[in-house]
Design a protein around this motif. Structure first.
Motif, PDB file in Angstrom:
ATOM      1  N   THR A 102       0.880  -1.335   0.070  1.00  0.00           N
ATOM      2  CA  THR A 102      -0.071   0.085  -0.003  1.00  0.00           C
ATOM      3  C   THR A 102       1.010   1.225   0.048  1.00  0.00           C
ATOM      4  OG1 THR A 102      -0.023  -0.036   2.511  1.00  0.00           O
ATOM      5  CG2 THR A 102      -1.877  -1.214   1.223  1.00  0.00           C
ATOM      6  N   PHE A 103       0.591   2.268  -0.826  1.00  0.00           N
ATOM      7  CA  PHE A 103       1.274   3.331  -0.716  1.00  0.00           C
ATOM      8  C   PHE A 103       1.061   4.306   0.590  1.00  0.00           C
ATOM      9  CE2 PHE A 103       0.586   3.035  -5.452  1.00  0.00           C
ATOM     10  CZ  PHE A 103       1.795   3.155  -5.903  1.00  0.00           C
ATOM     11  N   THR A 104       2.188   4.670   0.907  1.00  0.00           N
ATOM     12  CA  THR A 104       2.108   5.543   2.174  1.00  0.00           C
ATOM     13  C   THR A 104       1.273   6.892   1.898  1.00  0.00           C
ATOM     14  OG1 THR A 104       4.268   6.532   1.634  1.00  0.00           O
ATOM     15  CG2 THR A 104       4.246   4.617   2.975  1.00  0.00           C
ATOM     16  N   ARG A 105       1.150   7.589   0.630  1.00  0.00           N
ATOM     17  CA  ARG A 105       0.546   8.718   0.407  1.00  0.00           C
ATOM     18  C   ARG A 105      -0.203   8.269  -0.825  1.00  0.00           C
ATOM     19  NH1 ARG A 105       4.912  13.335  -0.243  1.00  0.00           N
ATOM     20  NH2 ARG A 105       2.938  14.336  -1.061  1.00  0.00           N
ATOM     21  N   SER A 106      -1.413   8.908  -1.014  1.00  0.00           N
ATOM     22  CA  SER A 106      -2.040   8.689  -2.042  1.00  0.00           C
ATOM     23  C   SER A 106      -2.202   9.834  -3.074  1.00  0.00           C
ATOM     24  CB  SER A 106      -3.786   8.673  -1.515  1.00  0.00           C
ATOM     25  OG  SER A 106      -3.941   9.743  -0.916  1.00  0.00           O
ATOM     26  N   VAL A 107      -1.636  10.909  -2.938  1.00  0.00           N
ATOM     27  CA  VAL A 107      -1.345  12.091  -3.750  1.00  0.00           C
ATOM     28  C   VAL A 107       0.067  12.568  -3.742  1.00  0.00           C
ATOM     29  CG1 VAL A 107      -2.079  14.485  -4.304  1.00  0.00           C
ATOM     30  CG2 VAL A 107      -3.812  12.779  -3.543  1.00  0.00           C
ATOM     31  N   TYR A 108       0.751  12.772  -4.857  1.00  0.00           N
ATOM     32  CA  TYR A 108       2.099  13.255  -5.082  1.00  0.00           C
ATOM     33  C   TYR A 108       2.129  14.664  -6.006  1.00  0.00           C
ATOM     34  CZ  TYR A 108       3.494   9.105  -2.706  1.00  0.00           C
ATOM     35  OH  TYR A 108       3.655   7.810  -1.798  1.00  0.00           O
ATOM     36  N   VAL A 109       2.980  15.421  -5.756  1.00  0.00           N
ATOM     37  CA  VAL A 109       3.065  16.681  -6.781  1.00  0.00           C
ATOM     38  C   VAL A 109       4.571  16.840  -6.878  1.00  0.00           C
ATOM     39  CG1 VAL A 109       2.690  19.138  -7.124  1.00  0.00           C
ATOM     40  CG2 VAL A 109       0.975  17.688  -5.620  1.00  0.00           C
ATOM     41  N   THR A 110       5.060  17.007  -8.352  1.00  0.00           N
ATOM     42  CA  THR A 110       6.314  17.174  -8.483  1.00  0.00           C
ATOM     43  C   THR A 110       6.434  17.980 -10.002  1.00  0.00           C
ATOM     44  OG1 THR A 110       8.470  16.030  -9.141  1.00  0.00           O
ATOM     45  CG2 THR A 110       6.672  15.233 -10.124  1.00  0.00           C
ATOM     46  N   SER A 111       7.522  18.437 -10.207  1.00  0.00           N
ATOM     47  CA  SER A 111       7.693  19.404 -11.540  1.00  0.00           C
ATOM     48  C   SER A 111       9.096  18.900 -12.477  1.00  0.00           C
ATOM     49  CB  SER A 111       7.822  20.739 -10.972  1.00  0.00           C
ATOM     50  OG  SER A 111       9.078  21.172 -10.582  1.00  0.00           O
ATOM     51  N   VAL A 112       8.996  19.066 -13.624  1.00  0.00           N
ATOM     52  CA  VAL A 112      10.131  18.987 -14.448  1.00  0.00           C
ATOM     53  C   VAL A 112      10.527  19.846 -15.520  1.00  0.00           C
ATOM     54  CG1 VAL A 112       8.875  17.512 -15.843  1.00  0.00           C
ATOM     55  CG2 VAL A 112      11.365  17.080 -15.759  1.00  0.00           C
ATOM     56  N   GLU A 113      11.757  20.244 -15.926  1.00  0.00           N
ATOM     57  CA  GLU A 113      11.775  21.295 -16.721  1.00  0.00           C
ATOM     58  C   GLU A 113      11.728  20.565 -18.256  1.00  0.00           C
ATOM     59  OE1 GLU A 113      16.055  22.668 -16.456  1.00  0.00           O
ATOM     60  OE2 GLU A 113      15.121  23.831 -14.835  1.00  0.00           O
ATOM     61  N   GLU A 114      11.218  21.391 -19.248  1.00  0.00           N
ATOM     62  CA  GLU A 114      10.948  20.858 -20.563  1.00  0.00           C
ATOM     63  C   GLU A 114      12.305  20.658 -21.310  1.00  0.00           C
ATOM     64  OE1 GLU A 114       9.335  23.500 -23.542  1.00  0.00           O
ATOM     65  OE2 GLU A 114      10.300  25.354 -22.587  1.00  0.00           O
ATOM     66  N   ASN A 115      12.037  19.592 -22.043  1.00  0.00           N
ATOM     67  CA  ASN A 115      13.331  19.361 -22.879  1.00  0.00           C
ATOM     68  C   ASN A 115      14.500  18.443 -22.225  1.00  0.00           C
ATOM     69  OD1 ASN A 115      12.358  20.316 -25.436  1.00  0.00           O
ATOM     70  ND2 ASN A 115      13.139  22.435 -24.706  1.00  0.00           N
ATOM     71  N   THR A 116      13.874  17.878 -21.127  1.00  0.00           N
ATOM     72  CA  THR A 116      14.812  17.131 -20.032  1.00  0.00           C
ATOM     73  C   THR A 116      14.476  15.790 -20.161  1.00  0.00           C
ATOM     74  OG1 THR A 116      14.730  19.061 -18.552  1.00  0.00           O
ATOM     75  CG2 THR A 116      15.731  16.881 -17.848  1.00  0.00           C
ATOM     76  N   VAL A 117      15.423  14.933 -20.369  1.00  0.00           N
ATOM     77  CA  VAL A 117      14.929  13.397 -20.351  1.00  0.00           C
ATOM     78  C   VAL A 117      15.973  12.706 -19.741  1.00  0.00           C
ATOM     79  CG1 VAL A 117      14.289  13.437 -22.823  1.00  0.00           C
ATOM     80  CG2 VAL A 117      16.764  13.320 -22.378  1.00  0.00           C
ATOM     81  N   ASP A 118      15.590  11.532 -19.041  1.00  0.00           N
ATOM     82  CA  ASP A 118      16.498  10.485 -18.290  1.00  0.00           C
ATOM     83  C   ASP A 118      16.745  11.311 -17.030  1.00  0.00           C
ATOM     84  OD1 ASP A 118      16.324   8.542 -20.272  1.00  0.00           O
ATOM     85  OD2 ASP A 118      18.338   9.409 -21.307  1.00  0.00           O
ATOM     86  N   VAL A 119      16.093  11.659 -16.529  1.00  0.00           N
ATOM     87  CA  VAL A 119      16.220  12.197 -14.969  1.00  0.00           C
ATOM     88  C   VAL A 119      15.239  11.807 -14.051  1.00  0.00           C
ATOM     89  CG1 VAL A 119      17.063  14.413 -15.818  1.00  0.00           C
ATOM     90  CG2 VAL A 119      14.735  14.287 -15.691  1.00  0.00           C
ATOM     91  N   GLU A 120      15.272  11.630 -12.912  1.00  0.00           N
ATOM     92  CA  GLU A 120      14.466  11.161 -11.877  1.00  0.00           C
ATOM     93  C   GLU A 120      13.648  12.589 -11.261  1.00  0.00           C
ATOM     94  OE1 GLU A 120      14.659   9.675  -7.141  1.00  0.00           O
ATOM     95  OE2 GLU A 120      16.465   8.974  -8.703  1.00  0.00           O
ATOM     96  N   ILE A 121      12.425  12.089 -11.137  1.00  0.00           N
ATOM     97  CA  ILE A 121      11.595  13.458 -10.651  1.00  0.00           C
ATOM     98  C   ILE A 121      10.670  13.162  -9.525  1.00  0.00           C
ATOM     99  CG2 ILE A 121      11.357  14.250 -13.068  1.00  0.00           C
ATOM    100  CD1 ILE A 121       8.345  13.265 -13.340  1.00  0.00           C
TER     101      ILE A 121
END
Length: 849
Positions: free
Chosen positions: A301-320
């Motif tokens: 079971t997930f410890t949280r049901s909702v997560y929020v994150t962000s990422v820059e455009e044109n970025t690949v192969d990164v952990e967010i």
């Protein structure tokens, strides 16, 4: 006949009234009357393995008084019924005595008419264990002398004998079995001190956990070995979850409430007892550890049901983002490891989620760049399951756990775009330096133009071009060569970096297509040609041209030599556009020849290749190459300067020693000094050389030398001195004053020496002869000479003449005992004290070294 039976396995008797028992004794099978006082029969012994057969004759003779007594005994026995039979006998193991312990009495009915003596044989009497049983000779009472362990000896089979004082046996040997009765003196023992079993949680009632086993060394089939198993205690104790079958030792579950997440291990104390488990039986305990195995009965079971994150455009192969779950199952097992899946929101394939094997977290990554102008926010729904399938109870108890992730896309200033990443230009090779041409072009994705973009050369393997920083055009700095190693398929690649005003960059490849120019003449790469003369008269040669085919074949082959001998011996014949056949016109001798060949391409550009043509006596080309390599290997062997110097010094020292010895012995001869026999071993050295020798060496002394006869055995004899030199041998032979080698070849130089064996002067031939002549002349005469030296003055064989010995540093006090010795018994080694100064100086130098 005990010794006879060791080598025989089949026995036959000519008289059926007699038999041979296993111990080798001979008995009668029926009542036998020796009416005439004697009787004979034959016993045949046969060995089936070695096929060996032996025959043994037996003669029986009975004195008259014994015969009368036996006839009287037969009349008595005819009226008496015998009872000579085995009587059951037993004794308790570990008996406390008193000893000797009476077991039973053996008797024969013939004791009514004869004086009977009783005896026994077998294990416990005359075999191990020795002297455990004995019988009284007159009464037949059988006794035991000590306690017996049944676990070591279950029973004893004895053989009892009844004989008369004169050796007559009125009874057959009696087989007497003494059985040792068992006592419960051995505890039952578990096969293991600690048992370990595993049972899965939530197992049904009656599930088998494991089986224990115990052994008892007491007699099988008795109460002493009837075992009963039981559980004494369980830890943790309540409730009771296990039971044990009393006779098989199988442990089963009594409840289905085993839960690994509550209690992972149970420990049982178990017992085994003989005598069917009665209280007076012997018992032993052991420990049983039961591990509760894990099943996938808990979902992650997930410890949280909702997560929020962000990422820059044109970025690949990164952990967010990292997502965490909880799972009560066994850590690091398939029941605990999580598998994450993106259920919704990843239709374009921009995201990927993987599991961290150490923390079991879900790692959300961007694998395809996002465009802020297209999409500013993405919502993902992520689910999680285990690697192992769920049990039916877990699946019906709770649904799959999910979580929602909102990803915000950040706007980012884009750098230049290198589109397409690989661009090409065409330039003719060998153009002059300074030639300008178009280069690589990059574009700004916002303005779709190339203005404001700067260029930089990243890779130029041979440094042939320069890149203009503002326009990206290229300038030739060195001569371009399409046939260079860095050019692949006529294309020379350089790497260009494009940067904008903010420092953002992209990388592209500029491929320079080099147009070919006919600047390379054709040549023959294989410059060594082997012609196996017995099997072939020609060889094929192949030419290549580094230029393109339009500037290459067809080739023209011709001999390029002003030497008429080359043109007379060799001929070229064209095979195809790139190959020709080189053949010889006259029959050449084996060896190596240089044949220059000119090859011209279709446009007239040519080059000359000097071929090394080897005419070889071989079957295949590899045979000739192998032999050439071997000869070359031998030719590489050289002696270094120090090795040559060491050889020269050794030769010089040897000649000095020989010269000193000759001078010393000559001086000693003048002083009437008699040399001992054993000095020959340290002065005369037989050596061989393969180099050209000096002139003849003449021997001026009468030393005895070692001659080798046809048999190859060495013997000392006064046959003169032989010195091998320059591949031949200079031989001094003693064979009378007129039978020398020179008598076969003509007059030569002669001198005389003393023959200590035969007496008188002997003419010596010092002429130099070849080895074969010397061998043919000396072999028959040398054998005759040695034979004569074996005889004394009376023509008797003197075997002590030819003596083989080695000098060991000092002479014998007794002197020589040979018939031809000149050394007197009273002479010692006093001559060593009167050596000449040269020899003494040499000895001092050698001793210091």
């Amino acid at each position: 006949m005990k010794d006879c039976l060791k080598s025989a396995n089949v026995i036959h008797l000519s008289d059926p009234d007699f038999q041979v028992l296993e111990d080798g004794s001979v008995y009668t099978t029926n009542s036998v009357v020796l009416s005439s006082g004697q009787r004979s029969f034959t016993i045949w012994l046969f060995n089936a393995e070695s096929q060996e057969e032996r025959e043994l004759s037996v003669h029986l003779e009975v004195p008259a008084e014994v015969l009368n007594k036996r006839l009287h005994a037969e009349k008595v026995l005819s009226r008496t019924k015998r009872r000579w039979a085995p009587i059951p006998c037993s004794m308790l193991e570990n008996s406390l005595g008193p000893f000797p312990l009476f077991l039973q009495q053996i008797q024969s009915d013939t004791a009514q008419n004869y004086t009977i003596y009783y005896s026994i044989r077998g294990p416990g009497v005359d075999r191990d264990p020795l002297n455990l049983f004995y019988v009284e000779r007159d009464t037949g009472n059988l006794y035991c002398t000590g306690p017996v362990d049944r676990e070591q000896y279950e029973s004893f089979q004895l053989t009892a004998f009844a004989t008369t004082p004169d050796g007559y046996t009125p009874e057959y040997p009696l087989t007497l079995l003494i059985k040792i009765e068992d006592e419960n003196d051995n505890h039952p023992i578990f096969t293991k001190t600690v048992y370990s079993f595993t049972v899965l949680e939530n197992s049904a009632v009656g599930s088998v956990v494991g089986e224990v086993c115990a052994t008892d060394n007491d007699e099988p089939g008795t109460l002493h070995t009837e075992l009963r198993y039981s559980i004494l205690e369980q830890s943790p104790s309540p409730p009771t979850l296990f039971t044990m079958h009393p006779t098989t030792g199988v442990i089963t579950t009594t409840s289905s409430q085993l839960d690994r997440e509550l209690i992972e291990k149970y420990q049982l104390k178990i017992k085994v007892q003989d005598m069917r488990g009665q209280y007076f039986g012997l018992q032993t305990t052991a420990t049983c550890i039961i591990t509760v195995g894990d099943v996938n009965d808990n979902m992650p079971t997930f410890t949280r049901s909702v997560y929020v994150t962000s990422v820059e455009e044109n970025t690949v192969d990164v952990e967010i983002l990292r997502l965490t779950v909880q799972d009560k199952d066994l850590v690091n097992s398939p029941n605990w490891k999580a598998n994450y899946n993106i259920l919704k929101g990843n239709e374009n394939g921009n995201f990927k989620i993987v599991t961290d094997p150490k923390t079991n977290e879900g790692i959300l990554c961007v694998v395809k760049s996002l465009d802020y102008e297209v999409q500013q926010q993405v919502t993902l729904q992520i689910g999680v399951v285990n690697e192992a399938p769920y049990t039916r109870e877990a699946s019906s108890r709770s649904p799959t756990s999910t979580a929602t992730v909102t990803v915000t896309v950040k706007n980012l200033d884009k750098g230049p775009e290198c589109i397409p990443p690989a661009q090409t230009v065409r330039i003719r090779e060998n153009v002059p330096a300074g030639t300008r041409n178009d280069g690589y072009k990059a574009y700004d994705p916002e303005t779709k133009s190339s203005s404001g973009i700067r260029y930089r050369k990243l890779s130029d393997p041979r440094g042939w071009v320069n890149v203009n920083e503002d326009s990206g055009s290229i300038t030739i700095s060195r001569t371009l060569d399409r046939e260079a190693e860095t050019v692949r398929n006529g294309i020379y690649n350089i790497t260009v970096l494009a940067l904008d005003a903010d420092g953002k960059s992209c990388t592209g490849t500029l491929g320079i297509i080099l147009e070919d120019v006919n600047d390379n003449g054709p040549f023959i790469p294989k410059q060594t040609v082997v012609i196996c003369k017995p099997t072939m008269s020609s060889a094929e040669i192949v030419a290549v041209d580094p230029d393109e085919p339009v500037n290459g074949p067809p080739f023209d082959f011709s001999l390029e030599s002003s030497d008429s001998e080359v043109r007379r011996m060799w001929r070229l014949t064209r095979i195809n556009d790139t190959a020709a056949r080189l053949s010889y016109q006259n029959d050449p001798s084996f060896g190596s020849y240089i044949v220059p060949v000119r090859v011209t391409d279709r446009l007239g550009l040519s080059s000359v290749t000097s071929l090394n043509v080897i005419v070889c006596d071989c079957i295949t080309e590899s045979d000739c190459t192998t032999r050439s390599g071997e000869r070359a290997g031998y030719a590489d062997v050289r002696l270094g300067p120090w090795a040559i110097l060491a050889i020269l010094l050794g030769i010089a020292l040897l000649f000095c020693i020989l010269f000193t010895l000759v001078c010393s012995v000559s001086q000693a001869t003048k002083q009437q000094k008699i040399l001992p026999d054993d000095i020959a071993q340290q002065n005369l050295i037989v050596s061989n050389t393969e180099a050209p020798g000096d002139d003849k060496i003449y021997s001026a002394n009468g030393f005895t030398t070692q001659a080798v006869g046809a048999s190859g055995q060495a013997a000392f004899g006064p046959s003169g001195a032989g010195v091998k030199s320059g591949g031949q041998e200079t031989i001094e032979m003693v064979k009378g004053g007129h039978q020398t080698l020179e008598s076969c070849r003509g007059a030569g130089y002669h001198h005389h020496t003393l023959d200590p064996c035969r007496g008188g002067l002997v003419e010596v031939d010092s002429y130099r002869h070849t080895y074969s002549e010397w061998h043919n002349f000396t072999q028959p005469r040398l054998g005759e000479k040695v034979q004569l030296c074996h005889e004394d003055d009376n023509q008797q064989l003197a075997q002590d003449y030819v003596l083989t010995y080695n000098y060991e540093g000092r002479g014998s006090a007794a002197g020589s005992v040979g018939c031809c010795s000149d050394q007197q018994e009273e002479d010692g080694l006093e001559f060593l004290d009167h050596l000449e100064p040269k020899f003494r100086t040499l000895a001092e130098v050698c001793a210091k070294r």
